[in-house]
Design a protein around this motif. Structure first.
Motif, mmCIF file in Angstrom:
data_model
loop_
_atom_site.group_PDB
_atom_site.id
_atom_site.type_symbol
_atom_site.label_atom_id
_atom_site.label_comp_id
_atom_site.label_asym_id
_atom_site.label_seq_id
_atom_site.Cartn_x
_atom_site.Cartn_y
_atom_site.Cartn_z
ATOM 1 N N GLU A 181 -16.615 -18.310 60.093
ATOM 2 C CA GLU A 181 -16.524 -19.158 58.894
ATOM 3 C C GLU A 181 -17.859 -19.820 58.553
ATOM 4 O O GLU A 181 -17.916 -20.977 58.129
ATOM 5 N N LEU A 182 -18.947 -19.057 58.740
ATOM 6 C CA LEU A 182 -20.265 -19.564 58.371
ATOM 7 C C LEU A 182 -20.375 -19.595 56.852
ATOM 8 O O LEU A 182 -19.875 -18.708 56.167
ATOM 9 N N LEU A 183 -21.022 -20.604 56.343
ATOM 10 C CA LEU A 183 -21.203 -20.712 54.897
ATOM 11 C C LEU A 183 -22.445 -19.983 54.428
ATOM 12 O O LEU A 183 -22.466 -19.443 53.321
ATOM 13 N N LYS A 184 -23.502 -19.991 55.258
ATOM 14 C CA LYS A 184 -24.761 -19.329 54.919
ATOM 15 C C LYS A 184 -25.240 -18.521 56.111
ATOM 16 O O LYS A 184 -24.986 -18.884 57.259
ATOM 17 N N VAL A 185 -25.937 -17.441 55.809
ATOM 18 C CA VAL A 185 -26.489 -16.583 56.864
ATOM 19 C C VAL A 185 -27.918 -16.194 56.501
ATOM 20 O O VAL A 185 -28.284 -16.163 55.319
ATOM 21 N N PRO A 186 -28.729 -15.870 57.517
ATOM 22 C CA PRO A 186 -30.085 -15.410 57.223
ATOM 23 C C PRO A 186 -30.047 -14.002 56.632
ATOM 24 O O PRO A 186 -29.319 -13.134 57.107
ATOM 25 N N VAL A 187 -30.823 -13.824 55.581
ATOM 26 C CA VAL A 187 -30.830 -12.555 54.842
ATOM 27 C C VAL A 187 -32.260 -12.175 54.507
ATOM 28 O O VAL A 187 -33.080 -13.030 54.189
ATOM 29 N N VAL A 188 -32.529 -10.879 54.581
ATOM 30 C CA VAL A 188 -33.770 -10.316 54.066
ATOM 31 C C VAL A 188 -33.385 -9.494 52.852
ATOM 32 O O VAL A 188 -32.495 -8.643 52.937
ATOM 33 N N ILE A 189 -34.027 -9.757 51.732
ATOM 34 C CA ILE A 189 -33.789 -8.972 50.524
ATOM 35 C C ILE A 189 -34.850 -7.882 50.495
ATOM 36 O O ILE A 189 -36.028 -8.151 50.302
ATOM 37 N N ALA A 190 -34.408 -6.649 50.737
ATOM 38 C CA ALA A 190 -35.329 -5.519 50.825
ATOM 39 C C ALA A 190 -35.697 -5.021 49.436
ATOM 40 O O ALA A 190 -34.841 -4.880 48.575
ATOM 41 N N ASP A 191 -36.968 -4.774 49.248
ATOM 42 C CA ASP A 191 -37.464 -4.224 47.991
ATOM 43 C C ASP A 191 -37.579 -2.711 48.161
ATOM 44 O O ASP A 191 -38.658 -2.171 48.382
ATOM 45 N N LEU A 192 -36.417 -2.027 48.114
ATOM 46 C CA LEU A 192 -36.362 -0.596 48.338
ATOM 47 C C LEU A 192 -35.689 0.095 47.155
ATOM 48 O O LEU A 192 -34.793 -0.467 46.530
ATOM 49 N N THR A 193 -36.108 1.305 46.891
ATOM 50 C CA THR A 193 -35.394 2.110 45.903
ATOM 51 C C THR A 193 -34.023 2.449 46.487
ATOM 52 O O THR A 193 -33.795 2.310 47.702
ATOM 53 N N ASP A 194 -33.119 2.928 45.651
ATOM 54 C CA ASP A 194 -31.800 3.328 46.139
ATOM 55 C C ASP A 194 -31.923 4.421 47.201
ATOM 56 O O ASP A 194 -31.209 4.393 48.203
ATOM 57 N N ALA A 195 -32.825 5.350 46.986
ATOM 58 C CA ALA A 195 -33.025 6.441 47.948
ATOM 59 C C ALA A 195 -33.544 5.906 49.285
ATOM 60 O O ALA A 195 -33.097 6.340 50.358
ATOM 61 N N LYS A 196 -34.483 4.977 49.234
ATOM 62 C CA LYS A 196 -35.021 4.394 50.470
ATOM 63 C C LYS A 196 -33.960 3.562 51.183
ATOM 64 O O LYS A 196 -33.869 3.584 52.414
ATOM 65 N N ALA A 197 -33.150 2.820 50.429
ATOM 66 C CA ALA A 197 -32.076 2.027 51.033
ATOM 67 C C ALA A 197 -31.089 2.948 51.745
ATOM 68 O O ALA A 197 -30.642 2.663 52.864
ATOM 69 N N LYS A 198 -30.755 4.074 51.124
ATOM 70 C CA LYS A 198 -29.846 5.045 51.730
ATOM 71 C C LYS A 198 -30.453 5.602 53.018
ATOM 72 O O LYS A 198 -29.777 5.701 54.049
ATOM 73 N N ALA A 199 -31.727 5.943 52.968
ATOM 74 C CA ALA A 199 -32.409 6.476 54.147
ATOM 75 C C ALA A 199 -32.447 5.434 55.270
ATOM 76 O O ALA A 199 -32.254 5.767 56.450
#
Length: 90
Positions: A59-77
């Motif tokens: 029941e955490l309200l916030k979590v550490p996140v990295v927002i990746a700057d990747l194309t859809d293809a790179k995110a899939k890979a």
């Protein structure tokens, strides 16, 4: 830190994570949230689905996140690489 309810699981995530969630819950309780969840610009999870489920269970309200700057293809890979890395370990 991002509100947990902003994150969206990847709807094609191939892993079934339910059995690992209790272990990750214990890890987060003991050591804290040491590895961020990686998301795309729309807050869709790239890697970290088990950590996301554990955070929900805690029941955490916030979590550490990295927002990746990747194309859809790179995110899939990246998803594929992250899911298969254990196959090369002994």
């Amino acid at each position: 830190m991002v509100p947990l309810d902003h994150l969206k699981p990847y709807d094609k995530n191939p892993r079934i994570n339910a059995e690992a969630v209790p272990q990750v819950v214990k890890s987060i309780q003991e050591f804290g949230f040491q590895q961020p969840i990686v998301v795309d610009k729309n807050y869709v999870i790239i890697v970290g689905h088990t950590r996301f489920l554990a955070a929900k269970k805690l029941e955490l309200l916030k979590v550490p996140v990295v927002i990746a700057d990747l194309t859809d293809a790179k995110a899939k890979a990246y998803r594929l690489m992250d899911n298969r890395t254990h196959e090369r370990s002994t």
